[in-house]
Design a protein around this motif. Structure first.
Motif, mmCIF file in Angstrom:
data_model
loop_
_atom_site.group_PDB
_atom_site.id
_atom_site.type_symbol
_atom_site.label_atom_id
_atom_site.label_comp_id
_atom_site.label_asym_id
_atom_site.label_seq_id
_atom_site.Cartn_x
_atom_site.Cartn_y
_atom_site.Cartn_z
ATOM 1 N N LEU A 1 1.828 -2.476 -6.483
ATOM 2 C CA LEU A 1 1.787 -1.300 -5.610
ATOM 3 C C LEU A 1 0.397 -0.702 -5.764
ATOM 4 N N ILE A 2 -0.238 -0.366 -4.649
ATOM 5 C CA ILE A 2 -1.607 0.162 -4.718
ATOM 6 C C ILE A 2 -1.612 1.587 -4.189
ATOM 7 N N GLY A 3 -1.959 2.510 -5.082
ATOM 8 C CA GLY A 3 -2.027 3.906 -4.653
ATOM 9 C C GLY A 3 -2.052 4.825 -5.857
ATOM 10 N N ASP A 4 -1.935 6.111 -5.570
ATOM 11 C CA ASP A 4 -2.039 7.114 -6.631
ATOM 12 C C ASP A 4 -0.636 7.552 -7.076
ATOM 13 N N GLY B 1 -9.681 0.362 1.428
ATOM 14 C CA GLY B 1 -9.892 0.514 -0.016
ATOM 15 C C GLY B 1 -8.671 0.047 -0.812
ATOM 16 N N GLY B 2 -7.477 0.335 -0.291
ATOM 17 C CA GLY B 2 -6.248 -0.129 -0.952
ATOM 18 C C GLY B 2 -6.139 -1.650 -0.888
ATOM 19 N N LEU B 3 -6.435 -2.210 0.268
ATOM 20 C CA LEU B 3 -6.386 -3.671 0.436
ATOM 21 C C LEU B 3 -7.388 -4.342 -0.504
ATOM 22 N N LEU C 1 0.851 -1.207 0.000
ATOM 23 C CA LEU C 1 0.000 0.000 0.000
ATOM 24 C C LEU C 1 0.877 1.244 0.000
ATOM 25 N N VAL C 2 0.712 2.061 -1.035
ATOM 26 C CA VAL C 2 1.530 3.268 -1.163
ATOM 27 C C VAL C 2 0.662 4.526 -1.285
ATOM 28 N N GLY C 3 -0.628 4.380 -0.911
ATOM 29 C CA GLY C 3 -1.517 5.544 -0.974
ATOM 30 C C GLY C 3 -1.487 6.303 0.345
ATOM 31 N N GLY C 4 -2.564 7.013 0.597
ATOM 32 C CA GLY C 4 -2.632 7.792 1.833
ATOM 33 C C GLY C 4 -2.014 9.154 1.660
ATOM 34 N N LYS C 5 -2.056 9.919 2.728
ATOM 35 C CA LYS C 5 -1.661 11.334 2.631
ATOM 36 C C LYS C 5 -0.339 11.644 3.332
ATOM 37 N N SER C 6 0.163 10.754 4.159
ATOM 38 C CA SER C 6 1.400 11.012 4.926
ATOM 39 C C SER C 6 1.325 12.371 5.628
ATOM 40 N N ARG C 7 0.133 12.734 6.114
ATOM 41 C CA ARG C 7 -0.052 14.073 6.711
ATOM 42 C C ARG C 7 0.845 14.263 7.925
ATOM 43 N N ARG C 8 0.878 13.258 8.807
ATOM 44 C CA ARG C 8 1.655 13.422 10.039
ATOM 45 C C ARG C 8 3.157 13.504 9.747
ATOM 46 N N MET C 9 3.609 12.779 8.723
ATOM 47 C CA MET C 9 5.039 12.794 8.386
ATOM 48 C C MET C 9 5.420 14.083 7.665
ATOM 49 N N SER D 1 1.839 -2.383 4.606
ATOM 50 C CA SER D 1 1.823 -0.942 4.418
ATOM 51 C C SER D 1 3.269 -0.545 4.130
ATOM 52 N N CYS D 2 3.460 0.573 3.417
ATOM 53 C CA CYS D 2 4.830 0.922 3.029
ATOM 54 C C CYS D 2 5.557 1.651 4.150
ATOM 55 N N ASP D 3 4.934 1.762 5.315
ATOM 56 C CA ASP D 3 5.616 2.536 6.367
ATOM 57 C C ASP D 3 6.247 1.671 7.459
ATOM 58 N N LEU E 1 6.166 3.965 10.885
ATOM 59 C CA LEU E 1 6.638 5.346 10.962
ATOM 60 C C LEU E 1 5.536 6.290 10.524
ATOM 61 N N ASN E 2 5.157 7.157 11.452
ATOM 62 C CA ASN E 2 4.076 8.104 11.128
ATOM 63 C C ASN E 2 4.495 9.558 11.228
ATOM 64 N N THR E 3 5.499 9.838 12.051
ATOM 65 C CA THR E 3 5.859 11.238 12.309
ATOM 66 C C THR E 3 7.380 11.413 12.207
ATOM 67 N N PRO F 1 -11.151 5.038 -3.209
ATOM 68 C CA PRO F 1 -10.074 5.877 -2.663
ATOM 69 C C PRO F 1 -10.348 6.338 -1.232
ATOM 70 N N GLY F 2 -9.276 6.537 -0.476
ATOM 71 C CA GLY F 2 -9.407 7.228 0.792
ATOM 72 C C GLY F 2 -9.221 6.409 2.050
ATOM 73 N N SER F 3 -8.893 5.117 1.924
ATOM 74 C CA SER F 3 -8.665 4.323 3.145
ATOM 75 C C SER F 3 -7.746 3.155 2.833
ATOM 76 N N SER F 4 -7.069 2.676 3.887
ATOM 77 C CA SER F 4 -6.226 1.498 3.664
ATOM 78 C C SER F 4 -7.091 0.277 3.341
HETATM 79 N N1 GTP Z 1 -3.727 2.499 -1.437
HETATM 80 C C1 GTP Z 1 -3.958 3.214 -0.329
HETATM 81 N N2 GTP Z 1 -3.121 3.097 0.720
HETATM 82 C C2 GTP Z 1 -3.377 3.856 1.814
HETATM 83 C C3 GTP Z 1 -4.484 4.732 1.911
HETATM 84 N N3 GTP Z 1 -4.465 5.322 3.130
HETATM 85 C C4 GTP Z 1 -3.398 4.829 3.762
HETATM 86 N N4 GTP Z 1 -2.745 3.943 2.983
HETATM 87 C C5 GTP Z 1 -1.541 3.181 3.313
HETATM 88 O O1 GTP Z 1 -1.794 2.526 4.535
HETATM 89 C C6 GTP Z 1 -0.654 2.589 5.372
HETATM 90 C C7 GTP Z 1 -1.022 3.234 6.688
HETATM 91 O O2 GTP Z 1 -1.428 4.530 6.418
HETATM 92 P P1 GTP Z 1 -1.693 5.585 7.590
HETATM 93 O O3 GTP Z 1 -0.429 5.857 8.311
HETATM 94 O O4 GTP Z 1 -2.834 5.138 8.402
HETATM 95 O O5 GTP Z 1 -2.172 6.840 6.762
HETATM 96 P P2 GTP Z 1 -1.324 7.840 5.889
HETATM 97 O O6 GTP Z 1 -2.318 8.507 5.005
HETATM 98 O O7 GTP Z 1 -0.180 7.133 5.216
HETATM 99 O O8 GTP Z 1 -0.700 8.869 6.915
HETATM 100 P P3 GTP Z 1 -1.455 10.086 7.688
HETATM 101 O O9 GTP Z 1 -1.896 11.068 6.631
HETATM 102 O O10 GTP Z 1 -0.402 10.671 8.570
HETATM 103 O O11 GTP Z 1 -2.592 9.464 8.439
HETATM 104 C C8 GTP Z 1 0.431 3.330 4.571
HETATM 105 O O12 GTP Z 1 1.231 2.355 3.938
HETATM 106 C C9 GTP Z 1 -0.343 4.080 3.513
HETATM 107 O O13 GTP Z 1 0.436 4.153 2.325
HETATM 108 C C10 GTP Z 1 -5.344 4.840 0.769
HETATM 109 O O14 GTP Z 1 -6.315 5.599 0.735
HETATM 110 N N5 GTP Z 1 -5.034 4.050 -0.304
#
Ligand code: GTP
Length: 195
Positions: free
Chosen positions: A53-56, A79-81, A14-22, A97-99, A185-187, A74-77
């Motif tokens: 790899l799943i993501g945008d 959904g990626g799974l 899973l390579v999507g998500g926003k990485s907001r905290r990081m 997850s890629c983190d 790793l989140n932050t 879109p918008g959740s892990s």
């Molecule tokens: N494909 C996909 N992967 C996601 C999505 N949201 C999170 N992930 C992945 O799920 C894992 C855990 O993500 P989180 O740490 O919960 O969320 P994040 O968006 O990466 O980080 P924050 O914005 O800080 O919450 C990471 O490997 C993300 O790449 C999504 O909408 N789609």
């Protein structure tokens, strides 16, 4: 190069998500000289014939020459799974997850070997269940889609309605002497703790 261990399981990263905290893209973050995506790919390419790899923003991963598939929901892990499981050509997938900076190949193989007839095989760490380093079967798809349609995004919750085997940490602890297998790793502070 030796043949991948599990010909009948697709590796899903899973390579999507926003990485907001990081504050920067976690997949491309360098930890001890290697990016997190490279760290995930190492055990995955040794274990699975196909890795998705799943993501945008696929251009981020052009160098790896791997399929990058956009989320069907879109918008959740979850959904990626779901997207990875939907597109896999095998009955089972293994997702990470890629983190996770230290994805543990021995635990990965233990969980894949345990798949049997279960819908999901999910390990536990001291933090609880770890559904983003786990093995799933196509039989999960309908229940996952229902939850996504209902905007309910908890992977653990959907798995509680399926034939899920939860693997206690004590069963896999011997593979993880450093206790880092489920570190994620989140932050920026999480990164600082590693150096
Ligand atoms: N494909 C996909 N992967 C996601 C999505 N949201 C999170 N992930 C992945 O799920 C894992 C855990 O993500 P989180 O740490 O919960 O969320 P994040 O968006 O990466 O980080 P924050 O914005 O800080 O919450 C990471 O490997 C993300 O790449 C999504 O909408 N789609």
């Amino acid at each position: 190069m030796t043949a991948p261990v599990f010909q009948d399981i697709t590796g899903i990263i899973l390579v999507g998500g926003k990485s907001r905290r990081m504050g920067q893209d976690k997949a491309l973050l360098s930890v001890q000289g290697k990016t997190l995506i490279e760290r995930a790919l190492e055990p995955f390419q040794q274990s699975f014939e196909q890795v998705l790899l799943i993501g945008d923003r696929p251009e981020r991963f052009a160098a790896f020459r791997l399929p990058v598939v956009p989320d069907l929901y879109p918008g959740s892990s979850l959904g990626g799974l779901y997207t990875g499981l939907y597109h896999a050509r095998t009955e089972h997938i293994f997702v990470t997850s890629c983190d996770l900076p230290f994805p543990n190949p021995a635990i990965l193989r233990y969980l894949c070997d345990a798949r049997g007839r279960y819908d999901a095989i999910i390990p536990c760490s001291s933090q609880g269940s770890e559904p983003l380093f786990a093995c799933y079967r196509k039989s999960c798809l309908d229940a996952m889609r229902d939850r996504l349609e209902q905007q309910r995004f908890s992977i653990s919750s959907v798995c509680s309605s399926l034939r899920t085997r939860l693997v206690p940490y004590q069963d896999i602890a011997s593979f993880d002497p450093a206790g880092t297998a489920f570190l994620n790793l989140n932050t920026p502070e999480d990164i600082a703790l590693l150096s």
